[in-house]
Design a protein around this motif. Structure first.
Motif, PDB file in Angstrom:
ATOM      1  N   LYS A  83     -17.771 -30.468  28.708  1.00  0.00           N
ATOM      2  CA  LYS A  83     -17.732 -30.949  30.077  1.00  0.00           C
ATOM      3  C   LYS A  83     -18.734 -30.145  30.911  1.00  0.00           C
ATOM      4  CE  LYS A  83     -13.286 -30.087  29.816  1.00  0.00           C
ATOM      5  NZ  LYS A  83     -11.821 -29.967  30.039  1.00  0.00           N
ATOM      6  N   LEU A  84     -19.099 -30.692  32.059  1.00  0.00           N
ATOM      7  CA  LEU A  84     -20.050 -30.000  32.918  1.00  0.00           C
ATOM      8  C   LEU A  84     -19.570 -28.598  33.263  1.00  0.00           C
ATOM      9  CD1 LEU A  84     -21.079 -32.848  35.408  1.00  0.00           C
ATOM     10  CD2 LEU A  84     -22.418 -31.947  33.498  1.00  0.00           C
ATOM     11  N   GLU A  85     -18.264 -28.460  33.494  1.00  0.00           N
ATOM     12  CA  GLU A  85     -17.715 -27.165  33.893  1.00  0.00           C
ATOM     13  C   GLU A  85     -17.659 -26.144  32.756  1.00  0.00           C
ATOM     14  OE1 GLU A  85     -16.329 -30.175  34.327  1.00  0.00           O
ATOM     15  OE2 GLU A  85     -14.145 -30.126  33.964  1.00  0.00           O
ATOM     16  N   ASP A  86     -18.058 -26.542  31.544  1.00  0.00           N
ATOM     17  CA  ASP A  86     -18.163 -25.576  30.446  1.00  0.00           C
ATOM     18  C   ASP A  86     -19.464 -24.787  30.519  1.00  0.00           C
ATOM     19  OD1 ASP A  86     -16.679 -27.983  28.190  1.00  0.00           O
ATOM     20  OD2 ASP A  86     -15.706 -26.365  29.317  1.00  0.00           O
ATOM     21  N   SER A  87     -20.363 -25.169  31.411  1.00  0.00           N
ATOM     22  CA  SER A  87     -21.619 -24.429  31.572  1.00  0.00           C
ATOM     23  C   SER A  87     -21.316 -23.007  32.013  1.00  0.00           C
ATOM     24  CB  SER A  87     -22.504 -25.120  32.612  1.00  0.00           C
ATOM     25  OG  SER A  87     -22.914 -26.397  32.163  1.00  0.00           O
ATOM     26  N   ALA A  88     -21.779 -22.031  31.236  1.00  0.00           N
ATOM     27  CA  ALA A  88     -21.464 -20.627  31.495  1.00  0.00           C
ATOM     28  C   ALA A  88     -22.198 -19.770  30.469  1.00  0.00           C
ATOM     29  CB  ALA A  88     -19.961 -20.376  31.386  1.00  0.00           C
ATOM     30  N   MET A  89     -22.132 -18.454  30.688  1.00  0.00           N
ATOM     31  CA  MET A  89     -22.524 -17.498  29.647  1.00  0.00           C
ATOM     32  C   MET A  89     -21.284 -17.213  28.808  1.00  0.00           C
ATOM     33  SD  MET A  89     -25.664 -16.360  29.510  1.00  0.00           S
ATOM     34  CE  MET A  89     -25.579 -14.737  28.786  1.00  0.00           C
ATOM     35  N   TYR A  90     -21.439 -17.272  27.514  1.00  0.00           N
ATOM     36  CA  TYR A  90     -20.333 -16.985  26.610  1.00  0.00           C
ATOM     37  C   TYR A  90     -20.647 -15.687  25.862  1.00  0.00           C
ATOM     38  CZ  TYR A  90     -18.351 -21.507  27.616  1.00  0.00           C
ATOM     39  OH  TYR A  90     -17.780 -22.577  28.261  1.00  0.00           O
ATOM     40  N   PHE A  91     -19.758 -14.725  25.992  1.00  0.00           N
ATOM     41  CA  PHE A  91     -19.942 -13.421  25.357  1.00  0.00           C
ATOM     42  C   PHE A  91     -18.944 -13.249  24.221  1.00  0.00           C
ATOM     43  CE2 PHE A  91     -23.016 -11.647  28.145  1.00  0.00           C
ATOM     44  CZ  PHE A  91     -22.719 -12.073  29.429  1.00  0.00           C
ATOM     45  N   CYS A  92     -19.465 -12.779  23.112  1.00  0.00           N
ATOM     46  CA  CYS A  92     -18.640 -12.349  21.997  1.00  0.00           C
ATOM     47  C   CYS A  92     -18.504 -10.830  22.076  1.00  0.00           C
ATOM     48  CB  CYS A  92     -19.314 -12.758  20.692  1.00  0.00           C
ATOM     49  SG  CYS A  92     -18.528 -12.154  19.192  1.00  0.00           S
ATOM     50  N   ALA A  93     -17.369 -10.313  21.692  1.00  0.00           N
ATOM     51  CA  ALA A  93     -17.147  -8.876  21.659  1.00  0.00           C
ATOM     52  C   ALA A  93     -16.363  -8.529  20.402  1.00  0.00           C
ATOM     53  CB  ALA A  93     -16.405  -8.394  22.904  1.00  0.00           C
ATOM     54  N   SER A  94     -16.506  -7.278  19.976  1.00  0.00           N
ATOM     55  CA  SER A  94     -15.699  -6.826  18.840  1.00  0.00           C
ATOM     56  C   SER A  94     -15.279  -5.389  19.065  1.00  0.00           C
ATOM     57  CB  SER A  94     -16.482  -6.960  17.527  1.00  0.00           C
ATOM     58  OG  SER A  94     -17.571  -6.053  17.456  1.00  0.00           O
ATOM     59  N   SER A  95     -14.189  -5.007  18.420  1.00  0.00           N
ATOM     60  CA  SER A  95     -13.736  -3.617  18.471  1.00  0.00           C
ATOM     61  C   SER A  95     -13.286  -3.195  17.087  1.00  0.00           C
ATOM     62  CB  SER A  95     -12.626  -3.420  19.505  1.00  0.00           C
ATOM     63  OG  SER A  95     -11.484  -4.161  19.179  1.00  0.00           O
ATOM     64  N   GLU A  96     -13.408  -1.889  16.842  1.00  0.00           N
ATOM     65  CA  GLU A  96     -13.072  -1.369  15.517  1.00  0.00           C
ATOM     66  C   GLU A  96     -11.582  -1.512  15.231  1.00  0.00           C
ATOM     67  OE1 GLU A  96     -14.608   2.536  14.996  1.00  0.00           O
ATOM     68  OE2 GLU A  96     -13.821   2.773  12.976  1.00  0.00           O
ATOM     69  N   GLY A  97     -10.774  -1.255  16.256  1.00  0.00           N
ATOM     70  CA  GLY A  97      -9.341  -1.377  16.132  1.00  0.00           C
ATOM     71  C   GLY A  97      -8.761  -2.049  17.364  1.00  0.00           C
ATOM     72  N   ASP A 108     -25.146 -10.003  23.845  1.00  0.00           N
ATOM     73  CA  ASP A 108     -25.908 -10.355  25.040  1.00  0.00           C
ATOM     74  C   ASP A 108     -25.651 -11.784  25.510  1.00  0.00           C
ATOM     75  OD1 ASP A 108     -28.812  -8.343  24.158  1.00  0.00           O
ATOM     76  OD2 ASP A 108     -27.004  -7.863  25.319  1.00  0.00           O
ATOM     77  N   GLY A 109     -24.800 -12.490  24.806  1.00  0.00           N
ATOM     78  CA  GLY A 109     -24.347 -13.773  25.299  1.00  0.00           C
ATOM     79  C   GLY A 109     -25.178 -14.967  24.878  1.00  0.00           C
ATOM     80  N   THR A 110     -24.541 -16.144  24.979  1.00  0.00           N
ATOM     81  CA  THR A 110     -25.215 -17.427  24.834  1.00  0.00           C
ATOM     82  C   THR A 110     -25.053 -18.170  26.151  1.00  0.00           C
ATOM     83  OG1 THR A 110     -24.873 -17.658  22.455  1.00  0.00           O
ATOM     84  CG2 THR A 110     -25.179 -19.691  23.716  1.00  0.00           C
ATOM     85  N   ARG A 111     -26.178 -18.557  26.725  1.00  0.00           N
ATOM     86  CA  ARG A 111     -26.109 -19.363  27.954  1.00  0.00           C
ATOM     87  C   ARG A 111     -25.951 -20.819  27.551  1.00  0.00           C
ATOM     88  NH1 ARG A 111     -26.859 -18.669  32.996  1.00  0.00           N
ATOM     89  NH2 ARG A 111     -27.779 -16.601  32.734  1.00  0.00           N
ATOM     90  N   LEU A 112     -24.827 -21.420  27.888  1.00  0.00           N
ATOM     91  CA  LEU A 112     -24.549 -22.823  27.561  1.00  0.00           C
ATOM     92  C   LEU A 112     -24.766 -23.670  28.800  1.00  0.00           C
ATOM     93  CD1 LEU A 112     -23.500 -24.980  25.591  1.00  0.00           C
ATOM     94  CD2 LEU A 112     -21.183 -24.424  26.364  1.00  0.00           C
ATOM     95  N   SER A 113     -25.652 -24.640  28.677  1.00  0.00           N
ATOM     96  CA  SER A 113     -25.937 -25.559  29.780  1.00  0.00           C
ATOM     97  C   SER A 113     -25.540 -26.958  29.352  1.00  0.00           C
ATOM     98  CB  SER A 113     -27.421 -25.526  30.151  1.00  0.00           C
ATOM     99  OG  SER A 113     -27.808 -24.231  30.553  1.00  0.00           O
ATOM    100  N   ILE A 114     -24.622 -27.560  30.081  1.00  0.00           N
ATOM    101  CA  ILE A 114     -24.153 -28.920  29.781  1.00  0.00           C
ATOM    102  C   ILE A 114     -24.809 -29.865  30.779  1.00  0.00           C
ATOM    103  CG2 ILE A 114     -22.156 -30.418  29.469  1.00  0.00           C
ATOM    104  CD1 ILE A 114     -22.277 -28.031  27.536  1.00  0.00           C
ATOM    105  N   LEU A 115     -25.498 -30.872  30.251  1.00  0.00           N
ATOM    106  CA  LEU A 115     -26.217 -31.823  31.122  1.00  0.00           C
ATOM    107  C   LEU A 115     -25.434 -33.126  31.284  1.00  0.00           C
ATOM    108  CD1 LEU A 115     -29.818 -31.334  29.721  1.00  0.00           C
ATOM    109  CD2 LEU A 115     -28.699 -30.115  31.604  1.00  0.00           C
TER     110      LEU A 115
END
Lengths: 115, 113
Positions: A83-97, A108-115
């Motif tokens: 959807k249009l409102e899904d346009s955003a930067m999506y960040f993945c993160a991880s931790s050891e524990g 550093d993220g993926t910029r998702l642009s929905i047209l």
């Protein structure tokens, strides 16, 4: 220094299409997270994942979203019927524990642009 | 109850000055309070963090002050430098294993030379 890697850096998709965002967490990390940041707003939690299961999800993470660890290195976020409102930067993160003071390391993220 | 409120939204400081960013929370289950620094085009990077059993933590030019009774914490950047210009987010986390980070709204810091 090991880092979280995300691909692609920018994804442009037509509304209604499916998109898969990819992440390679730090190799010895066991906990994985997805967050998103709509332009100009705060970073919001989507989901956490441990031992091949979702351990926590937010109210944003509805049936449109799914996560998967298809192999020993990748962690993916799938968004169905975008959807249009899904346009955003999506960040993945991880931790050891999972302990509270174990830092979450962000890609550093993926910029998702929905047209 | 899950919110973390952050102020100011933006801050301009002269080189060598002190930058102060404030956060407040309501959920007493929060047990860990990190600050993240974000440069344009990059993901948030952990800067410094504190647990509620101490009132202050200092790492180099960065200090967190924590007031448990007021449910407030703040980041002080001493001798601010132009390279410190970035967006700063406070966050909070519950003690539950693998729990989420709840972020504040962010403060855009500009340090003028």
């Amino acid at each position: 220094e090991p880092e979280v890697t995300q691909t692609p850096s920018h994804q442009v998709t037509q509304m209604g299409q499916e998109v898969i965002l990819r992440c390679v967490p730090i190799s010895n990390h066991l906990y994985f997270y997805w967050y998103r940041q709509i332009l100009g707003q705060k970073v919001e939690f989507l989901v956490s994942f441990y031992n091949n299961e979702i351990s926590e999800k937010s109210e944003i993470f509805d049936d449109q979203f799914s996560v998967e660890r298809p192999d020993g290195s990748n962690f993916t976020l799938k968004i169905r019927s975008t959807k249009l409102e899904d346009s955003a930067m999506y960040f993945c993160a991880s931790s050891e524990g999972g302990q509270v003071n174990q830092p979450q390391h962000f890609g550093d993220g993926t910029r998702l642009s929905i047209l | 109850q899950q919110q973390v409120k952050q102020s100011p939204q933006s801050l301009i400081v002269q080189k060598g000055g002190i930058s102060i960013i404030n956060c407040a929370y309501e959920n007493t289950a929060f047990d860990y309070f990190p600050w993240y620094q974000q440069f344009p085009g990059k993901g948030p990077a952990l800067l410094i963090a504190i647990r509620p059993d101490v009132s202050e933590k200092k790492e180099g030019r960065f200090t967190i002050s924590f007031n448990k009774s007021a449910k407030q914490f703040s980041l002080h950047i001493m001798d601010s430098q132009p390279g410190d210009s970035a967006t700063y987010f406070c966050a909070a986390r519950r003690k539950t294993s693998g729990s989420r980070l709840t972020f504040g709204e962010g403060t855009q810091l500009t340090v003028n030379p």
